[in-house]
Design a protein around this motif. Structure first.
Motif, PDB file in Angstrom:
ATOM      1  N   UNK A 122      13.130 -25.622  15.443  1.00 48.03           N
ATOM      2  CA  UNK A 122      12.258 -24.451  15.348  1.00 48.03           C
ATOM      3  C   UNK A 122      13.063 -23.234  14.920  1.00 48.03           C
ATOM      4  N   UNK A 123      13.943 -22.789  15.789  1.00 48.75           N
ATOM      5  CA  UNK A 123      14.752 -21.641  15.406  1.00 48.75           C
ATOM      6  C   UNK A 123      15.918 -21.512  16.361  1.00 48.75           C
ATOM      7  N   UNK A 124      17.088 -21.172  15.820  1.00 48.72           N
ATOM      8  CA  UNK A 124      18.219 -20.926  16.710  1.00 48.72           C
ATOM      9  C   UNK A 124      18.450 -19.431  16.905  1.00 48.72           C
ATOM     10  N   UNK A 125      17.508 -18.634  16.439  1.00 48.56           N
ATOM     11  CA  UNK A 125      17.602 -17.174  16.597  1.00 48.56           C
ATOM     12  C   UNK A 125      16.462 -16.691  17.492  1.00 48.56           C
ATOM     13  N   UNK A 126      16.532 -15.418  17.863  1.00 50.59           N
ATOM     14  CA  UNK A 126      15.399 -14.824  18.554  1.00 50.59           C
ATOM     15  C   UNK A 126      14.238 -14.690  17.564  1.00 50.59           C
ATOM     16  N   UNK A 127      13.034 -14.975  18.045  1.00 58.15           N
ATOM     17  CA  UNK A 127      11.847 -14.848  17.207  1.00 58.15           C
ATOM     18  C   UNK A 127      11.048 -13.658  17.730  1.00 58.15           C
ATOM     19  N   UNK A 128      10.680 -12.745  16.813  1.00 57.70           N
ATOM     20  CA  UNK A 128       9.888 -11.591  17.252  1.00 57.70           C
ATOM     21  C   UNK A 128       8.497 -12.063  17.639  1.00 57.70           C
ATOM     22  N   UNK A 129       8.020 -11.609  18.795  1.00 64.68           N
ATOM     23  CA  UNK A 129       6.723 -12.063  19.265  1.00 64.68           C
ATOM     24  C   UNK A 129       5.637 -11.136  18.744  1.00 64.68           C
ATOM     25  N   UNK A 130       4.545 -11.682  18.263  1.00 65.37           N
ATOM     26  CA  UNK A 130       3.507 -10.834  17.696  1.00 65.37           C
ATOM     27  C   UNK A 130       2.810  -9.977  18.752  1.00 65.37           C
TER      28      UNK A 130
END
Lengths: 301, 326
Positions: A122-130
């Motif tokens: 999915x992602x190894x970074x922080x994902x901004x939450x909507x």
């Protein structure tokens, strides 16, 4: 300032309480610490993110914000709950008769697996939450409250009330209580114990998933390793209230949230040390009063 | 027969650890030395954890805290100019004392509760190292700019080169293995196994359960502290990042994979988990190595379900794990 911190504490406490319910319900029935619960919480936040991306493309939801939020939570909680059942079937069910350490180690394995799965695929970074709904601020003389905080507190309290009603007044809830009291006798009374255990995981994981979304909305970002700290704190909350005790978990969650907000707010340098504080509470409660504040005496600690 | 097999295994292991690094160096693969040293340090940690988790059956999820304690104490002492001969015993004594302080109240708890207390302690240790800027330099790690950790020196012997230091690590590993084996076959080792199988029965047979447990708990700290001292002097830089909860989990998982209580098993598991991915990194690229934790988690679940006795089961443990007539 005091009321402002109290409000922060209650908001945080609502999230802890929702997660703590998952720990405490599973412990009440299986006498095991579901170590993977913090990963369930994390996947809940990600499921919420996926469903947001999906629903925001559907024109029906764009006008009706209420349905949007309702279905967002419903679908994410349901997916997380299914994940919870899946984990139970695969990793815990074969170990029901094994020594008590075995399911714990299996849970750690599941935890490592899910975390790395999300990191790699999915992602190894922080994902901004909507931002799901517009943020409005309401100013009172003593405190400032925003619509998100109201939403978090309102939603978690209503979920807990629904759970309370379910456990107390429905037939399945009665069966759940019976199984947690005595599994063998309950099965003699015609209760399908396996189904009740699955149900417990279903409910616990669903609530954990909701907490994940709320946590994402509150802090504005999610990450694959976000589950560990809230997970362990929620476990502290469950222990604080008396593990296995459903009202205890809610109570413990709020106490821990408020304590944490006050430590961060009023003690100089407290923000850095607030996690140490939470862990110290965990150790002290386990050492001094393992039955918790509301719990009855455990048979064997 | 089994005895001979074990001897062959040990012989192969020592041969492998003794000659691989110089061989790698002569072939120009300098990382072999580094990986072998890392395996050596992890072997010490694993042997220590195996004492408490494998022999006595107590789950310790904060074992890394004492490794961190050993590493930081030795760094602090070494920076102040202490000789290695003094740093090592002083660190061990202080770490064991800390372990005693935790063990006295915590060992009254059983099973998963003990696991949670040790987990909490491990996290507190990491957070304290991270936040106590004045002593530990916080997340920036030790040594600070302008300070240095000196190479180990025994009276007239100085372990200046990397290869000679590696042999020092190897010496401690072999010592650790011998001590572990002797303990396993001793009176106290049998007491541990009795406790693991049935605490109440053990107590009835006249074993002072609390004392024997506390001994194992503290003795394992000697391994952790030694590993910490060696790690500090090998890497010459430490920071709180190396001592996270996941490191503790990794250690526990290696003991489970290898076979709880089985010394050859845990050694094999350490080499497989720590060593093989690093060698594969050179051959197959980094991409594949990133997936190792994924397979590792999966392997842990499958192992507990299908082969709870581990890769190389301990003979005694295997007897115990046979299906009971419950």
């Amino acid at each position: 300032m005091f009321f402002q911190q109290l409000l922060n504490g209650v908001t945080l406490g609502s999230i802890y309480a929702l997660i703590a319910l998952g720990y405490t319900m599973v412990y009440g029935i299986l006498l095991m610490i579901n170590f993977a619960h913090s990963e369930i919480f994390m996947s809940g936040a990600f499921f919420g993110y996926f469903f947001y991306q999906l629903f925001s493309r559907i024109s029906f939801f764009q006008e009706k914000i209420f349905f949007f939020i309702f279905f967002l939570f419903l679908c994410s909680m349901f997916s997380t709950a299914l994940l919870g059942i899946f984990i139970e079937q695969v990793a815990y069910k074969p170990l029901r008769r094994a020594p008590r350490l075995a399911p714990l180690i299996s849970a750690i394995g599941v935890s490592i697996f899910i975390q790395n799965f999300f990191m790699l695929f999915v992602s190894n970074q922080s994902v901004a939450y909507p931002q799901i709904f517009p943020l409005k601020k309401y100013n009172f003389s003593l405190l400032e409250i925003n619509s998100l905080q109201i939403f978090i507190i309102f939603l978690s309290i209503s979920l807990m009330l629904v759970l309370r009603f379910f456990i107390q007044y429905t037939k399945l809830g009665k069966a759940t209580r019976a199984v947690s009291q005595d599994r063998e006798t309950a099965s003699l009374m015609g209760i399908n114990v396996n189904r009740i255990i699955s149900l417990t995981f279903f409910i616990g994981a669903g609530l954990g998933g909701a907490a994940g979304i709320l946590n994402g909305m509150y802090y504005g970002s999610i990450k694959y390793n976000m589950g560990f700290l809230p997970g362990i704190k929620a476990f502290t909350a469950a222990v604080l209230g008396g593990i296995g005790n459903i009202s205890g978990a809610m109570f413990g969650g709020y106490i821990l949230g408020i304590c944490e907000a006050f430590t961060a707010g009023f003690i100089p340098g407290g923000a850095e040390w607030k996690d140490v504080f939470a862990f110290a509470i965990l150790i002290l409660v386990l050492l001094l009063k393992p039955s918790g504040l509301l719990g009855t005496q455990l048979k064997k600690v | 027969m089994i005895f001979i097999e074990k001897k062959i295994f040990l012989f192969l292991l020592i041969f492998f650890l003794l000659f691989l690094p110089p061989l790698g160096q002569s072939l120009g693969m300098y990382y072999t030395l580094h990986i072998s040293a890392l395996i050596g340090i992890y072997l010490l940690l694993i042997l220590g954890l195996n004492l408490i988790l494998g022999f006595v059956g107590l789950l310790d999820l904060g074992f890394i805290a004492f490794y961190a304690c050993g590493a930081y104490l030795s760094a602090l002492l070494s920076i102040r100019g202490w000789n290695f001969c003094l740093v090592l015993p002083a660190t061990i004594i202080l770490t064991v004392l800390l372990r005693l302080l935790l063990g006295l109240p915590a060992l009254r708890l059983r099973g998963d509760y003990l696991a949670i207390v040790t987990l909490g302690f491990g996290e507190i240790m990491r957070l304290v190292l991270n936040n106590w800027d004045g002593l530990t330099n916080g997340p920036k790690g030790l040594p600070r700019v302008g300070e240095a950790i000196s190479s180990p020196k025994f009276f007239f012997l100085t372990f200046q080169s990397d290869l000679s230091f590696y042999y020092l690590i190897l010496f401690f590993v072999i010592l650790g293995i011998i001590v572990s084996r002797r303990l396993d076959n001793s009176r106290i080792g049998r007491a541990w196994i009795a406790i693991r199988e049935d605490e109440l029965a053990a107590e009835t047979c006249g074993i002072n359960v609390d004392k024997v447990k506390l001994f194992a708990f503290c003795f394992s700290a000697i391994y952790a502290a030694t590993a910490g001292v060696l790690y500090t002097h090998w890497i010459k830089f430490i920071s709180p990042e190396s001592f996270t909860f996941w490191e503790s989990v990794l250690l526990v998982s290696m003991v489970v994979l290898g076979g709880m209580g089985s010394i050859p098993g845990v050694i094999l598991a350490t080499i497989l988990v720590i060593g093989v991915p690093e060698f594969l990194r050179g051959l197959l690229g980094t991409q594949l190595v990133n997936y190792r934790m994924l397979f590792f988690g999966l392997g842990l679940v499958l192992m507990v379900i299908f082969r709870p006795q581990g890769i190389v089961p301990s003979k005694r443990r295997e007897l115990e794990l046979h299906p009971s007539n419950e």
